[in-house]
Write a protein that holds these residues in place. Sequence first.
Motif, PDB file in Angstrom:
ATOM      1  N   LYS A  92       0.854  -1.185   0.000  1.00 32.36           N
ATOM      2  CA  LYS A  92       0.000   0.000   0.000  1.00 32.36           C
ATOM      3  C   LYS A  92       0.890   1.234   0.000  1.00 32.36           C
ATOM      4  O   LYS A  92       2.076   1.158   0.348  1.00 32.36           O
ATOM      5  CB  LYS A  92      -0.883  -0.011   1.243  1.00 32.36           C
ATOM      6  N   PRO A  93       0.362   2.400  -0.389  1.00 29.64           N
ATOM      7  CA  PRO A  93       1.169   3.622  -0.362  1.00 29.64           C
ATOM      8  C   PRO A  93       1.736   3.881   1.030  1.00 29.64           C
ATOM      9  O   PRO A  93       1.081   3.613   2.039  1.00 29.64           O
ATOM     10  CB  PRO A  93       0.174   4.719  -0.754  1.00 29.64           C
ATOM     11  N   ASP A  94       2.950   4.368   1.082  1.00 33.03           N
ATOM     12  CA  ASP A  94       3.671   4.704   2.312  1.00 33.03           C
ATOM     13  C   ASP A  94       4.002   3.504   3.192  1.00 33.03           C
ATOM     14  O   ASP A  94       4.305   3.653   4.369  1.00 33.03           O
ATOM     15  CB  ASP A  94       2.901   5.763   3.127  1.00 33.03           C
ATOM     16  N   GLN A  95       3.970   2.313   2.633  1.00 31.23           N
ATOM     17  CA  GLN A  95       4.390   1.114   3.366  1.00 31.23           C
ATOM     18  C   GLN A  95       5.903   1.003   3.224  1.00 31.23           C
ATOM     19  O   GLN A  95       6.448   1.124   2.131  1.00 31.23           O
ATOM     20  CB  GLN A  95       3.715  -0.124   2.787  1.00 31.23           C
ATOM     21  N   PRO A  96       6.654   0.772   4.336  1.00 31.72           N
ATOM     22  CA  PRO A  96       8.108   0.635   4.227  1.00 31.72           C
ATOM     23  C   PRO A  96       8.477  -0.641   3.478  1.00 31.72           C
ATOM     24  O   PRO A  96       8.013  -1.725   3.800  1.00 31.72           O
ATOM     25  CB  PRO A  96       8.587   0.604   5.673  1.00 31.72           C
ATOM     26  N   ASN A 107      17.596   4.856   6.641  1.00 35.23           N
ATOM     27  CA  ASN A 107      16.588   5.541   5.838  1.00 35.23           C
ATOM     28  C   ASN A 107      15.577   4.522   5.343  1.00 35.23           C
ATOM     29  O   ASN A 107      15.941   3.583   4.629  1.00 35.23           O
ATOM     30  CB  ASN A 107      17.240   6.231   4.631  1.00 35.23           C
ATOM     31  N   ASN A 108      14.326   4.686   5.713  1.00 35.18           N
ATOM     32  CA  ASN A 108      13.273   3.810   5.231  1.00 35.18           C
ATOM     33  C   ASN A 108      12.903   4.213   3.804  1.00 35.18           C
ATOM     34  O   ASN A 108      12.764   5.400   3.513  1.00 35.18           O
ATOM     35  CB  ASN A 108      12.025   3.894   6.116  1.00 35.18           C
ATOM     36  N   TYR A 110       9.945   3.930   1.167  1.00 35.49           N
ATOM     37  CA  TYR A 110       8.513   3.649   1.194  1.00 35.49           C
ATOM     38  C   TYR A 110       7.953   3.458  -0.218  1.00 35.49           C
ATOM     39  O   TYR A 110       8.501   3.980  -1.192  1.00 35.49           O
ATOM     40  CB  TYR A 110       7.764   4.808   1.859  1.00 35.49           C
ATOM     41  N   GLU A 112       5.495   4.323  -3.147  1.00 31.64           N
ATOM     42  CA  GLU A 112       4.838   5.558  -3.566  1.00 31.64           C
ATOM     43  C   GLU A 112       3.369   5.325  -3.889  1.00 31.64           C
ATOM     44  O   GLU A 112       2.571   6.250  -3.832  1.00 31.64           O
ATOM     45  CB  GLU A 112       5.545   6.138  -4.781  1.00 31.64           C
ATOM     46  N   LYS A 113       3.039   4.102  -4.260  1.00 29.04           N
ATOM     47  CA  LYS A 113       1.655   3.776  -4.614  1.00 29.04           C
ATOM     48  C   LYS A 113       1.408   2.309  -4.294  1.00 29.04           C
ATOM     49  O   LYS A 113       2.326   1.556  -3.990  1.00 29.04           O
ATOM     50  CB  LYS A 113       1.398   4.043  -6.097  1.00 29.04           C
ATOM     51  N   SER A 114       0.157   1.924  -4.372  1.00 31.23           N
ATOM     52  CA  SER A 114      -0.152   0.522  -4.108  1.00 31.23           C
ATOM     53  C   SER A 114       0.190  -0.319  -5.331  1.00 31.23           C
ATOM     54  O   SER A 114       0.212   0.181  -6.455  1.00 31.23           O
ATOM     55  CB  SER A 114      -1.628   0.366  -3.750  1.00 31.23           C
TER      56      SER A 114
END
Length: 138
Positions: A92-96, A107-108, A110, A112-114
Motif C-alpha cells: 500500500k502507499p507509504d508502506q516501508p 533511511n526507510n 517507502y 509511492e503507490k499501491s
Amino acid sequence: MKRYTFTISGNTYTVDIKSLEENLAEIEVNGTLYEVELGKEIQTPKTPKLVRYTAPKPKAPEPLTTTGLSLIKAPLPGTIIAVNVKPGSAVKPDQPLLVLEAMKMENNIYAEKSGIVKTINVTTGTNVMQGDILIEME
C-alpha cells in the motif's frame, strides 16, 4: 518680469515676479507685494526603482498512475540493511519496503503507490549507488 496663475485648494492667485536677485525675490500676489527668500533647489535622487521578483508558480505534481511498472530507486548511496517485502507481496502507499543505511543513518524506503512487488534486485548487505533500481512493482 513674469506672470503666473496658481490654483491652490480651489483659490486662484495671480503672481507677478517683479525682481529676482540671487536668493531674494520680489513678488506681487493678487496686488499685494511680498519679499521672498528662495531656498536651495531640492533635487530628487535618481534611485533605481526596485521591482520584486515574482517566482513562477510550481507545476502541479503529476498524479501517480496505478498501471504499468513502477521502479523504486536508491535515493542515495548506501547499504541495504533490511528488506521488508517479498516478490508477489501486495503493498500500500507509504508502506516501508526496505531500509537503507547511508552515512551511519537508517533511511526507510517507502512505496509511492499501491501495487504488487514483481522483483527485488537487492538483498541484505548489498551496497547500492544513487539511482540503482531496488524494487520493481506492478
